[in-house]
Design a protein around this motif. Structure first.
Motif, mmCIF file in Angstrom:
data_model
loop_
_atom_site.group_PDB
_atom_site.id
_atom_site.type_symbol
_atom_site.label_atom_id
_atom_site.label_comp_id
_atom_site.label_asym_id
_atom_site.label_seq_id
_atom_site.Cartn_x
_atom_site.Cartn_y
_atom_site.Cartn_z
ATOM 1 N N TYR A 130 -20.726 14.127 -16.501
ATOM 2 C CA TYR A 130 -20.499 15.539 -16.831
ATOM 3 C C TYR A 130 -19.326 16.105 -16.030
ATOM 4 O O TYR A 130 -18.553 16.926 -16.528
ATOM 5 N N GLU A 131 -19.189 15.679 -14.805
ATOM 6 C CA GLU A 131 -18.059 16.130 -13.987
ATOM 7 C C GLU A 131 -16.733 15.681 -14.604
ATOM 8 O O GLU A 131 -15.777 16.461 -14.688
ATOM 9 N N ILE A 132 -16.687 14.435 -15.068
ATOM 10 C CA ILE A 132 -15.479 13.936 -15.733
ATOM 11 C C ILE A 132 -15.213 14.717 -17.009
ATOM 12 O O ILE A 132 -14.077 15.109 -17.298
ATOM 13 N N MET A 133 -16.275 14.962 -17.772
ATOM 14 C CA MET A 133 -16.113 15.671 -19.041
ATOM 15 C C MET A 133 -15.564 17.071 -18.812
ATOM 16 O O MET A 133 -14.689 17.545 -19.550
ATOM 17 N N ASP A 134 -16.057 17.760 -17.785
ATOM 18 C CA ASP A 134 -15.541 19.091 -17.459
ATOM 19 C C ASP A 134 -14.054 19.041 -17.108
ATOM 20 O O ASP A 134 -13.261 19.849 -17.579
ATOM 21 N N GLU A 135 -13.686 18.084 -16.255
ATOM 22 C CA GLU A 135 -12.288 17.990 -15.834
ATOM 23 C C GLU A 135 -11.369 17.689 -17.011
ATOM 24 O O GLU A 135 -10.256 18.220 -17.104
ATOM 25 N N LEU A 136 -11.821 16.842 -17.924
ATOM 26 C CA LEU A 136 -10.995 16.512 -19.087
ATOM 27 C C LEU A 136 -10.838 17.724 -20.007
ATOM 28 O O LEU A 136 -9.735 18.026 -20.488
ATOM 29 N N LYS A 137 -11.945 18.419 -20.252
ATOM 30 C CA LYS A 137 -11.888 19.568 -21.158
ATOM 31 C C LYS A 137 -11.083 20.724 -20.572
ATOM 32 O O LYS A 137 -10.375 21.436 -21.294
ATOM 33 N N GLU A 138 -11.186 20.922 -19.277
ATOM 34 C CA GLU A 138 -10.461 22.011 -18.622
ATOM 35 C C GLU A 138 -9.045 21.608 -18.214
ATOM 36 O O GLU A 138 -8.318 22.401 -17.621
ATOM 37 N N LYS A 139 -8.675 20.351 -18.498
ATOM 38 C CA LYS A 139 -7.345 19.817 -18.186
ATOM 39 C C LYS A 139 -7.054 19.865 -16.679
ATOM 40 O O LYS A 139 -5.923 20.117 -16.261
ATOM 41 N N THR A 140 -8.076 19.629 -15.877
ATOM 42 C CA THR A 140 -7.887 19.606 -14.417
ATOM 43 C C THR A 140 -7.965 18.187 -13.858
ATOM 44 O O THR A 140 -7.846 17.999 -12.651
ATOM 45 N N TYR A 141 -8.173 17.209 -14.722
ATOM 46 C CA TYR A 141 -8.273 15.822 -14.257
ATOM 47 C C TYR A 141 -6.904 15.304 -13.809
ATOM 48 O O TYR A 141 -5.899 15.465 -14.512
ATOM 49 N N ASN A 142 -6.861 14.690 -12.639
ATOM 50 C CA ASN A 142 -5.645 14.053 -12.128
ATOM 51 C C ASN A 142 -6.026 12.707 -11.511
ATOM 52 O O ASN A 142 -6.915 12.650 -10.657
ATOM 53 N N PRO A 143 -5.384 11.622 -11.944
ATOM 54 C CA PRO A 143 -5.717 10.316 -11.374
ATOM 55 C C PRO A 143 -5.292 10.206 -9.924
ATOM 56 O O PRO A 143 -4.313 10.825 -9.500
ATOM 57 N N GLN A 144 -6.031 9.420 -9.165
ATOM 58 C CA GLN A 144 -5.680 9.174 -7.770
ATOM 59 C C GLN A 144 -4.791 7.939 -7.659
ATOM 60 O O GLN A 144 -4.573 7.211 -8.636
ATOM 61 N N ALA A 145 -4.268 7.724 -6.472
ATOM 62 C CA ALA A 145 -3.403 6.570 -6.245
ATOM 63 C C ALA A 145 -4.182 5.277 -6.481
ATOM 64 O O ALA A 145 -5.416 5.244 -6.419
ATOM 65 N N ILE A 146 -3.456 4.219 -6.750
ATOM 66 C CA ILE A 146 -4.041 2.906 -7.018
ATOM 67 C C ILE A 146 -4.055 2.088 -5.727
ATOM 68 O O ILE A 146 -3.048 2.028 -5.021
ATOM 69 N N ARG A 147 -5.197 1.500 -5.428
ATOM 70 C CA ARG A 147 -5.302 0.684 -4.215
ATOM 71 C C ARG A 147 -4.727 -0.697 -4.464
ATOM 72 O O ARG A 147 -5.126 -1.389 -5.399
ATOM 73 N N ARG A 148 -3.763 -1.094 -3.657
ATOM 74 C CA ARG A 148 -3.132 -2.410 -3.802
ATOM 75 C C ARG A 148 -3.990 -3.480 -3.139
ATOM 76 O O ARG A 148 -4.474 -3.303 -2.019
ATOM 77 N N SER A 149 -4.204 -4.562 -3.855
ATOM 78 C CA SER A 149 -4.950 -5.693 -3.337
ATOM 79 C C SER A 149 -4.253 -6.971 -3.793
ATOM 80 O O SER A 149 -3.444 -6.939 -4.725
ATOM 81 N N TYR A 150 -4.571 -8.077 -3.140
ATOM 82 C CA TYR A 150 -3.934 -9.347 -3.490
ATOM 83 C C TYR A 150 -4.997 -10.430 -3.638
ATOM 84 O O TYR A 150 -5.991 -10.448 -2.915
ATOM 85 N N ILE A 151 -4.761 -11.314 -4.615
ATOM 86 C CA ILE A 151 -5.630 -12.476 -4.786
ATOM 87 C C ILE A 151 -4.778 -13.734 -4.667
ATOM 88 O O ILE A 151 -3.574 -13.717 -4.939
ATOM 89 N N ASP A 152 -5.424 -14.810 -4.270
ATOM 90 C CA ASP A 152 -4.721 -16.072 -4.038
ATOM 91 C C ASP A 152 -4.355 -16.719 -5.364
ATOM 92 O O ASP A 152 -5.198 -16.898 -6.240
ATOM 93 N N LYS A 153 -3.074 -17.078 -5.533
ATOM 94 C CA LYS A 153 -2.608 -17.787 -6.723
ATOM 95 C C LYS A 153 -2.528 -19.287 -6.490
ATOM 96 O O LYS A 153 -2.260 -20.044 -7.418
#
Length: 462
Positions: A113-136
């Motif tokens: 419901y919190e997400i739905m409110d933010e989307l409808k009210e146009k207040t949703y803003n994504p946060q930064a992406i956490r960088r991680s690494y996996i072994d290739k």
């Protein structure tokens, strides 16, 4: 209960809509189902039904654009299905530290419901992406971008709505991250083509996911989606900063691997390559950014390589020249975990094509087995260790059973037993080198360890 924002809110699932839930219980097929599980099923059915409508509409007209989609992203049914898929995929939290387990403890519907409110009210803003690494392997690391759980749910909601619009456009040669398509199908397609197309161009893109041009990608997305709110969300995710070592840096290009929407966006971007490729220049098979072109002659393969290089440069992508290769099937090549090769059959008195697990794949699964055994406390019963290893062995056999994998399966079975023996030596403080007398292979098989060669022949359960 109404599902309109702000009305009748609780952290419990709302009453299912229509007759769908009633049918589930009236026929007696799922009497043990909880209200929350029933609501998810109702949401899943609604989403699938709407996806079919979008797919049919997009398939009828290749030029049609869709401009009213954002309200569907905000629907509770879509957010419920998005949450179900994100929770099923599990994974760690993002920069905010919130995990899936925390959301379940604090209330899933309160979170939705919190997400739905933010989307409808146009207040949703994504946060930064956490960088991680996996072994290739080989000492190299693959960068991943891990969004927050909230961002993953919203990305999944958008993906559920826009994916059916692009799916009818995608070409038959594309197998990666598409509904009802898999890497197994791509591997089998290459195996079949290698019977008549002996020359192979193995294309490797240099840092593909990190070099996608944002403006060009958005232009391709707008060919089907014109809803400004949805386009704004996608651009926000593309521009979201990347946090590494406590610092956030802007993201000017690329769509980091690890994001829910990244596979679809990468397919949209490389669809231009698929669409403009002519089968007369060679048979293209693509799984995400892994591509091979199978040709009938060396000259055809050389022309295909030059053409592909020019097309990719026009798309602002670069080939990794060190890994891009042109070879004959007899010399062998790798694709999607398999090594493909032509070998002489003494029984048939002719050359035949075979595919078997590549050396890198074997090293990876052995590393996973060793790490899994080492992660289990020595006080655990051996049956618990065996159960954990069986999951890895079943997964390996389910994928590689389509190839000539018997010899590799024998080696894997021996390796699993050896690691279990080492576990028992550490547990009982034994200093003898092997421990075969006390813990032979039969000791572990009697306690439930799966015999890998048998798994190749009999479909594993679960």
């Amino acid at each position: 209960m109404a599902i309109v924002a702000g009305i009748g809110r609780t952290t419990e699932p709302p009453v299912a809509k229509g007759h769908q839930l009633a049918n589930v219980f009236e026929d007696g097929s799922r009497p043990e189902m909880s209200a929350e599980e029933a609501q998810y099923i109702s949401s899943e059915e609604w989403v699938r039904s709407f996806q079919r409508k979008l797919y049919r509409a997009a398939k009828r007209s290749s030029n049609r654009r869709f401009g009213i989609l954002y309200d569907k992203v905000c629907r509770l049914e879509v957010l419920e299905e998005a949450w179900r898929r994100v929770a099923r995929n599990a994974g760690s939290g993002g920069v905010d530290g919130v995990t899936i387990e925390q959301i379940k403890e604090e209330g899933v519907y309160e979170f939705l419901y919190e997400i739905m409110d933010e989307l409808k009210e146009k207040t949703y803003n994504p946060q930064a992406i956490r960088r991680s690494y996996i072994d290739k392997g080989g000492g190299k690391k693959r960068p991943l971008g891990i969004p927050t759980i909230k961002d993953r749910v919203v990305q999944m909601a958008v993906k559920l709505i826009i994916e059916p619009l692009f799916e009818p456009d995608f070409c038959e040669c594309s197998y990666g991250f598409r509904p009802r398509r898999s890497n197994t199908q791509a591997a089998m397609r290459v195996h079949k083509l290698a019977n008549t197309h002996k020359w192979v161009v193995d294309l490797d893109l240099k840092s593909y996911f990190d070099t996608i041009n944002h403006e060009r990608l958005m232009e391709l997305v707008r060919r089907r989606v014109t809803d400004k709110s949805v386009l704004y969300l996608i651009r926000q995710w593309l521009k979201a900063g990347i946090m590494e070592d406590g610092l956030v840096r802007p993201n000017e290009q690329g769509t980091p691997q690890g994001g829910v929407l990244s596979p679809l966006l990468s397919n949209i971007y490389l669809h231009e390559f698929d669409r403009n490729w002519d089968d007369s220049d060679g048979q293209l098979v693509r799984f995400a950014d892994d591509m091979v072109i199978l040709c009938g002659s060396e000259q055809e393969a050389e022309r295909a390589l030059e053409k592909a290089r020019g097309m990719l440069e026009a798309m602002l992508l670069t080939l990794n020249e060190e890994k891009t290769d042109l070879t004959h099937v007899r010399g062998g090549f790798d694709f999607l975990g398999f090594t493909y090769k032509e070998a002489y059959s003494f029984r048939g008195k002719r050359f035949v094509r075979i595919k078997y697990p590549r050396a890198k794949s074997m090293k990876k699964v052995c590393r996973n087995i060793k790490e899994r055994v080492m992660s289990i406390p020595l006080g655990a019963p051996i049956e618990e260790v065996i159960t954990a290893l069986n999951r890895i062995l079943r997964g390996w056999s389910n994928y590689f059973r389509t190839g000539n994998s018997y010899a590799a399966a024998l080696k894997l079975a021996a390796y699993a037993c050896a690691q279990l023996r080492l576990y028992m030596r550490r547990k009982h403080h034994r200093k003898d080198i092997a421990g075969y007398r006390k813990w032979p292979n039969s000791f572990f098989y009697e306690r439930g360890l799966c015999y890998v060669p048998k798994l190749l022949r009999v479909k594993a359960a679960g």
